[in-house]
Design a protein around this motif. Structure first.
Motif, PDB file in Angstrom:
ATOM      1  N   THR A 172       0.852  -1.084   0.070  1.00 48.92           N
ATOM      2  CA  THR A 172      -0.088   0.053   0.080  1.00 48.92           C
ATOM      3  C   THR A 172       0.721   1.219  -0.094  1.00 48.92           C
ATOM      4  O   THR A 172       2.032   1.218   0.233  1.00 48.92           O
ATOM      5  N   LYS A 173       0.147   2.246  -0.393  1.00 46.55           N
ATOM      6  CA  LYS A 173       1.035   3.685  -0.418  1.00 46.55           C
ATOM      7  C   LYS A 173       0.238   4.371   0.632  1.00 46.55           C
ATOM      8  O   LYS A 173      -0.908   4.934   0.337  1.00 46.55           O
ATOM      9  N   GLY A 174       0.726   4.612   2.087  1.00 50.84           N
ATOM     10  CA  GLY A 174       0.115   5.263   2.958  1.00 50.84           C
ATOM     11  C   GLY A 174      -1.355   4.851   3.380  1.00 50.84           C
ATOM     12  O   GLY A 174      -1.501   3.631   3.788  1.00 50.84           O
ATOM     13  N   ARG A 175      -2.529   5.587   3.004  1.00 50.86           N
ATOM     14  CA  ARG A 175      -3.826   5.097   3.307  1.00 50.86           C
ATOM     15  C   ARG A 175      -4.674   4.692   2.174  1.00 50.86           C
ATOM     16  O   ARG A 175      -5.711   4.995   2.077  1.00 50.86           O
ATOM     17  N   GLU A 176      -3.841   3.846   1.075  1.00 51.35           N
ATOM     18  CA  GLU A 176      -4.353   3.519  -0.207  1.00 51.35           C
ATOM     19  C   GLU A 176      -4.021   2.086  -0.450  1.00 51.35           C
ATOM     20  O   GLU A 176      -2.730   1.757  -0.171  1.00 51.35           O
TER      21      GLU A 176
ATOM     22  N   ALA B 125      -7.592   1.196  -5.331  1.00 49.60           N
ATOM     23  CA  ALA B 125      -9.051   0.589  -5.414  1.00 49.60           C
ATOM     24  C   ALA B 125      -9.715   1.016  -4.042  1.00 49.60           C
ATOM     25  O   ALA B 125     -10.930   1.507  -4.029  1.00 49.60           O
ATOM     26  N   TRP B 126      -9.004   1.119  -2.979  1.00 48.42           N
ATOM     27  CA  TRP B 126      -9.160   1.579  -1.672  1.00 48.42           C
ATOM     28  C   TRP B 126      -8.651   2.804  -1.094  1.00 48.42           C
ATOM     29  O   TRP B 126      -7.312   2.777  -1.149  1.00 48.42           O
ATOM     30  N   LYS B 127      -9.158   3.737  -0.617  1.00 43.83           N
ATOM     31  CA  LYS B 127      -8.499   4.801   0.270  1.00 43.83           C
ATOM     32  C   LYS B 127      -9.567   5.047   1.176  1.00 43.83           C
ATOM     33  O   LYS B 127     -10.601   4.862   1.480  1.00 43.83           O
ATOM     34  N   TRP B 128      -8.560   5.715   2.549  1.00 42.49           N
ATOM     35  CA  TRP B 128      -9.353   5.726   3.955  1.00 42.49           C
ATOM     36  C   TRP B 128      -8.566   6.893   4.451  1.00 42.49           C
ATOM     37  O   TRP B 128      -7.339   7.349   4.279  1.00 42.49           O
ATOM     38  N   ASP B 129      -9.538   7.348   5.586  1.00 38.87           N
ATOM     39  CA  ASP B 129      -8.734   8.388   6.521  1.00 38.87           C
ATOM     40  C   ASP B 129      -9.442   7.896   7.938  1.00 38.87           C
ATOM     41  O   ASP B 129      -9.855   6.774   8.000  1.00 38.87           O
ATOM     42  N   SER B 130      -9.451   8.818   8.772  1.00 42.32           N
ATOM     43  CA  SER B 130      -9.824   8.309  10.223  1.00 42.32           C
ATOM     44  C   SER B 130     -11.400   7.913  10.463  1.00 42.32           C
ATOM     45  O   SER B 130     -11.622   7.439  11.422  1.00 42.32           O
ATOM     46  N   ASN B 131     -12.127   8.278   9.593  1.00 40.77           N
ATOM     47  CA  ASN B 131     -13.549   8.121   9.638  1.00 40.77           C
ATOM     48  C   ASN B 131     -14.225   7.688   8.505  1.00 40.77           C
ATOM     49  O   ASN B 131     -15.447   7.641   8.361  1.00 40.77           O
ATOM     50  N   SER B 132     -13.631   7.225   7.317  1.00 38.14           N
ATOM     51  CA  SER B 132     -14.427   6.841   6.161  1.00 38.14           C
ATOM     52  C   SER B 132     -13.396   6.031   5.130  1.00 38.14           C
ATOM     53  O   SER B 132     -12.219   5.853   5.151  1.00 38.14           O
ATOM     54  N   ILE B 133     -14.018   5.151   4.277  1.00 38.05           N
ATOM     55  CA  ILE B 133     -13.399   4.098   3.496  1.00 38.05           C
ATOM     56  C   ILE B 133     -14.251   4.501   2.057  1.00 38.05           C
ATOM     57  O   ILE B 133     -15.279   4.582   1.947  1.00 38.05           O
ATOM     58  N   THR B 134     -13.156   4.825   1.192  1.00 33.79           N
ATOM     59  CA  THR B 134     -13.777   5.127  -0.294  1.00 33.79           C
ATOM     60  C   THR B 134     -13.360   3.979  -1.263  1.00 33.79           C
ATOM     61  O   THR B 134     -12.184   3.713  -1.279  1.00 33.79           O
TER      62      THR B 134
ATOM     63  N   SER C 233     -17.453   5.778  12.704  1.00 31.86           N
ATOM     64  CA  SER C 233     -17.047   6.667  13.824  1.00 31.86           C
ATOM     65  C   SER C 233     -15.816   6.711  13.806  1.00 31.86           C
ATOM     66  O   SER C 233     -15.262   7.962  14.237  1.00 31.86           O
ATOM     67  N   HIS C 234     -15.121   5.754  13.618  1.00 34.15           N
ATOM     68  CA  HIS C 234     -13.449   5.659  13.620  1.00 34.15           C
ATOM     69  C   HIS C 234     -12.968   4.521  12.814  1.00 34.15           C
ATOM     70  O   HIS C 234     -13.472   3.525  12.871  1.00 34.15           O
ATOM     71  N   LEU C 235     -11.783   4.891  12.304  1.00 31.48           N
ATOM     72  CA  LEU C 235     -11.039   3.955  11.395  1.00 31.48           C
ATOM     73  C   LEU C 235      -9.605   3.750  11.622  1.00 31.48           C
ATOM     74  O   LEU C 235      -9.084   4.847  11.676  1.00 31.48           O
ATOM     75  N   TRP C 236      -9.108   2.759  11.875  1.00 31.65           N
ATOM     76  CA  TRP C 236      -7.765   2.288  11.923  1.00 31.65           C
ATOM     77  C   TRP C 236      -7.016   1.919  10.958  1.00 31.65           C
ATOM     78  O   TRP C 236      -7.842   0.925  10.197  1.00 31.65           O
TER      79      TRP C 236
END
Length: 108
Positions: free
Chosen positions: A38-42, A51-60, A80-83
């Protein structure tokens, strides 16, 4: 409100897991397979598209254009929160499980 705050809201929390490998029996159409790296949060497909990207409270999720056509929009899923993938179970427990256990023992 922050996780563990004294409120009566339902929190939906997610921890990202690394994608399974082909050796683990995972198989999708070639254009939809994702690389384990992965590259960071992807998470990227083998063709280099995210294909997937995420931050502290959502996945795209962004569908592969080869599989779904050019007009298929990305889908975002809020939480509510994503790790991320490299967060340890201990941290998730301390942030989510431990406050719940404490409240149970307090009589809530």
């Amino acid at each position: 409100p922050p996780l563990g705050a004294k409120d009566e809201h339902i929190h939906v929390c997610v921890r990202m897991r690394p994608p399974p490998t082909e050796a683990e029996g995972w198989c999708l159409a070639n254009s939809n397979k994702v690389q384990r790296a992965t590259k960071g949060r992807e998470i990227y497909r083998n063709d280099g598209t995210a294909a997937w990207k995420w931050d502290s409270n959502s996945i795209t999720f962004s569908p592969a254009k080869a599989d779904f056509g050019l007009n298929r929009a990305a889908q975002q899923y809020p939480f509510s929160h994503l790790w991320g993938m490299h967060v340890q179970t201990r941290q998730v427990y301390q942030e989510v499980g431990q406050p719940i256990v404490r409240r149970v023992f307090e009589g809530y």
